[in-house]
Design a protein around this motif. Structure first.
Motif, PDB file in Angstrom:
ATOM      1  N   THR A   1      -7.418 -12.397  -5.779  1.00 40.92           N
ATOM      2  CA  THR A   1      -6.287 -11.474  -5.859  1.00 40.92           C
ATOM      3  C   THR A   1      -6.228 -10.689  -4.563  1.00 40.92           C
ATOM      4  O   THR A   1      -7.155  -9.939  -4.230  1.00 40.92           O
ATOM      5  N   THR A   2      -5.158 -10.888  -3.818  1.00 38.65           N
ATOM      6  CA  THR A   2      -4.990 -10.300  -2.485  1.00 38.65           C
ATOM      7  C   THR A   2      -3.910  -9.232  -2.501  1.00 38.65           C
ATOM      8  O   THR A   2      -2.893  -9.381  -3.170  1.00 38.65           O
ATOM      9  N   ILE A   3      -4.138  -8.161  -1.756  1.00 38.32           N
ATOM     10  CA  ILE A   3      -3.088  -7.169  -1.531  1.00 38.32           C
ATOM     11  C   ILE A   3      -2.973  -6.906  -0.038  1.00 38.32           C
ATOM     12  O   ILE A   3      -3.971  -6.824   0.673  1.00 38.32           O
ATOM     13  N   GLU A   4      -1.741  -6.807   0.451  1.00 38.70           N
ATOM     14  CA  GLU A   4      -1.498  -6.459   1.842  1.00 38.70           C
ATOM     15  C   GLU A   4      -1.487  -4.939   1.994  1.00 38.70           C
ATOM     16  O   GLU A   4      -0.950  -4.223   1.138  1.00 38.70           O
ATOM     17  N   VAL A   5      -2.075  -4.452   3.087  1.00 41.35           N
ATOM     18  CA  VAL A   5      -2.117  -3.007   3.348  1.00 41.35           C
ATOM     19  C   VAL A   5      -1.827  -2.734   4.813  1.00 41.35           C
ATOM     20  O   VAL A   5      -2.025  -3.597   5.671  1.00 41.35           O
ATOM     21  N   ASN A   6      -1.363  -1.520   5.086  1.00 42.90           N
ATOM     22  CA  ASN A   6      -1.283  -1.003   6.445  1.00 42.90           C
ATOM     23  C   ASN A   6      -2.536  -0.177   6.719  1.00 42.90           C
ATOM     24  O   ASN A   6      -3.009   0.540   5.830  1.00 42.90           O
ATOM     25  N   PRO A   7      -3.077  -0.230   7.925  1.00 43.92           N
ATOM     26  CA  PRO A   7      -4.323   0.505   8.205  1.00 43.92           C
ATOM     27  C   PRO A   7      -4.243   1.988   7.874  1.00 43.92           C
ATOM     28  O   PRO A   7      -5.196   2.561   7.329  1.00 43.92           O
ATOM     29  N   ASP A   8      -3.111   2.640   8.179  1.00 41.42           N
ATOM     30  CA  ASP A   8      -3.017   4.082   7.962  1.00 41.42           C
ATOM     31  C   ASP A   8      -2.859   4.452   6.500  1.00 41.42           C
ATOM     32  O   ASP A   8      -2.981   5.633   6.143  1.00 41.42           O
ATOM     33  N   ASP A   9      -2.603   3.474   5.627  1.00 45.18           N
ATOM     34  CA  ASP A   9      -2.526   3.742   4.190  1.00 45.18           C
ATOM     35  C   ASP A   9      -3.898   3.680   3.518  1.00 45.18           C
ATOM     36  O   ASP A   9      -4.034   4.067   2.351  1.00 45.18           O
ATOM     37  N   VAL A  10      -4.899   3.139   4.218  1.00 47.03           N
ATOM     38  CA  VAL A  10      -6.216   2.932   3.603  1.00 47.03           C
ATOM     39  C   VAL A  10      -7.010   4.229   3.649  1.00 47.03           C
ATOM     40  O   VAL A  10      -7.809   4.478   4.551  1.00 47.03           O
TER      41      VAL A  10
ATOM     42  N   GLN B   1     -11.592   2.167  11.173  1.00 53.22           N
ATOM     43  CA  GLN B   1     -11.822   3.164  10.130  1.00 53.22           C
ATOM     44  C   GLN B   1     -11.406   2.614   8.767  1.00 53.22           C
ATOM     45  O   GLN B   1     -12.121   2.794   7.763  1.00 53.22           O
ATOM     46  N   ALA B   2     -10.251   1.940   8.725  1.00 53.43           N
ATOM     47  CA  ALA B   2      -9.767   1.363   7.474  1.00 53.43           C
ATOM     48  C   ALA B   2     -10.683   0.241   6.998  1.00 53.43           C
ATOM     49  O   ALA B   2     -10.979   0.139   5.798  1.00 53.43           O
TER      50      ALA B   2
ATOM     51  N   SER C   1       0.819  -1.212   0.000  1.00 49.12           N
ATOM     52  CA  SER C   1       0.000   0.000   0.000  1.00 49.12           C
ATOM     53  C   SER C   1       0.855   1.265   0.000  1.00 49.12           C
ATOM     54  O   SER C   1       0.315   2.381  -0.012  1.00 49.12           O
ATOM     55  N   GLN C   2       2.183   1.134  -0.026  1.00 47.36           N
ATOM     56  CA  GLN C   2       3.061   2.281  -0.202  1.00 47.36           C
ATOM     57  C   GLN C   2       3.266   2.626  -1.678  1.00 47.36           C
ATOM     58  O   GLN C   2       3.866   3.645  -2.006  1.00 47.36           O
TER      59      GLN C   2
ATOM     60  N   ARG D   1       3.202   2.103  12.283  1.00 42.04           N
ATOM     61  CA  ARG D   1       2.860   3.494  11.998  1.00 42.04           C
ATOM     62  C   ARG D   1       1.429   3.843  12.399  1.00 42.04           C
ATOM     63  O   ARG D   1       1.110   5.002  12.618  1.00 42.04           O
ATOM     64  N   HIS D   2       0.548   2.851  12.460  1.00 42.68           N
ATOM     65  CA  HIS D   2      -0.860   3.139  12.691  1.00 42.68           C
ATOM     66  C   HIS D   2      -1.210   3.107  14.176  1.00 42.68           C
ATOM     67  O   HIS D   2      -0.425   2.652  15.007  1.00 42.68           O
TER      68      HIS D   2
END
Length: 361
Positions: A83-92, A134-135, A62-63, A126-127
């Motif tokens: 199809t999966t993507i990994e994300v950080n909560p603060d990037d959503v 919220q994400a 997600s960067q 970071r989150h």
């Protein structure tokens, strides 16, 4: 069937427990995405079976910018069922969620780790805990109906009550999938250099037992040692690893497996990009002999609730396996169910020891 894994090594900051290859050099993102797309062009002939899954992991996928995500996914086949993507909560952000909803992405895996802000700071995440729901809501509003979260337990001084709070907070999100891992102190990580000691075995076992009890009571299927899913929401991509399905790994440090050999790309983003730009594959390959393949099957198949299909083994390996399994069966750590060797609940916690005992030295 087969799968594609894409390693995105970029992180805004490094977590102290992570042993995966990553870099905080975000300036290389565009060249890297271009290189991954080029690697796929060089390797697509290796796709000898229908594509089933794509998994974009990291690092922190997600960067990538939304344009880079579009470019990456447009270069890949669109026939995958998952199809999966990994994300950080603060990037959503709303923008990222909207972008994902218009891409061939139907599953999101979010690195939550804990709902305790103090522990998040300890991990250098970071989150904040408040950003997680919220994400999740942003993803739901964008139409993402398959969400997985990662949790971690076994922090220094964490109590069973602390861990129960994290589990309850996760259950309140009503996600389709949950993975949970004990905090490991791996050599070479900042966590290791801080001199942090692992949780004692008794506490770790109690936390794992609590996890199983609460999630299965809530309707989740415990289908792999560290993974739980609502019916119909098992991770198809990760399940392919555990069921001996071939996969192609794209990107720096990514691994591949074709059923007879495994290969891995160089764990250096500069070397990776430069080689791909010259039309070369920066990888090494290892041919697997029959005994190595048997050992690999032991270490992945026994992780699952399906267990190891004894009929899939050669006669030589089946005889060896059953002979070594008898002591674990007698100790209540293994059972035979419909010609499958399966870890019992008691055996799950000592799975590494059981697997080692079945392998060929």
């Amino acid at each position: 069937m087969t799968g594609i894994y894409i390693h995105i090594p970029f992180c805004k900051s490094r977590c102290i427990y992570c042993g995966f290859y990553s870099t905080t050099g975000l300036g290389l993102r565009q060249r890297y995405v271009d290189a991954v797309c080029r690697e796929w062009q060089l390797r697509q002939a290796e796709l000898r079976a229908p594509l089933d899954t794509i998994y974009i992991g990291g690092g922190t996928p997600s960067q990538l910018t939304t344009d880079q995500l579009r470019l990456l996914l447009s270069a890949l086949p669109h026939a995958a069922s998952e199809t999966t993507i990994e994300v950080n909560p603060d990037d959503v952000t709303d923008a990222l969620a909207a972008t994902l909803s218009h891409l061939p992405v139907n599953r999101v895996s979010m690195g939550v780790q804990t709902f305790d802000d103090q522990r998040l700071r300890f991990l250098h995440r970071r989150h904040t805990a408040a950003q997680v729901p919220q994400a999740i809501q942003r993803l739901r509003d964008a139409g993402i109906q398959n969400i997985s979260i990662d949790l971690m337990y076994g922090f220094p001084d964490e109590t069973l009550s602390d861990w129960e709070h994290d589990i309850d907070a996760a259950l309140a999100l009503h996600v389709e999938h949950l993975s949970a891992y004990c905090l490991m102190v791996e050599e070479g990580t900042p966590l290791y250099h801080l001199g942090v000691t692992a949780t004692d075995e008794e506490t770790e076992r109690a936390m794992y037992e609590l996890l199983i009890d609460k999630l299965t009571s809530a309707g989740y299927e415990h289908y792999e040692i560290s993974n739980f899913a609502r019916p119909g929401f098992h991770s198809r991509h990760n399940s392919s690893y555990w069921h001996d399905v071939p996969y192609i790994g794209l990107g720096a440090a990514a691994h591949s497996y074709d059923g007879n050999s495994r290969s891995w790309n160089v764990s250096d983003i500069h070397q990776y990009i430069e080689a791909i730009e010259q039309g070369k594959l920066p990888s090494e390959r290892e041919q697997l002999d029959a005994d190595t393949r048997y050992n690999d099957r032991i270490t992945v198949a026994l992780r699952t609730s399906d267990g190891l299909d004894l009929a899939s083994l050669s006669e030589h390996h089946r005889i060896h396996c059953l002979k070594e399994a008898q002591r674990f069966i007698s100790d209540g750590l293994l059972r035979i169910d419909d010609n499958h060797l399966v870890l019992t609940r008691k055996g799950l916690f000592v799975s590494d020891m059981v697997m080692s005992g079945l392998m060929l030295v």
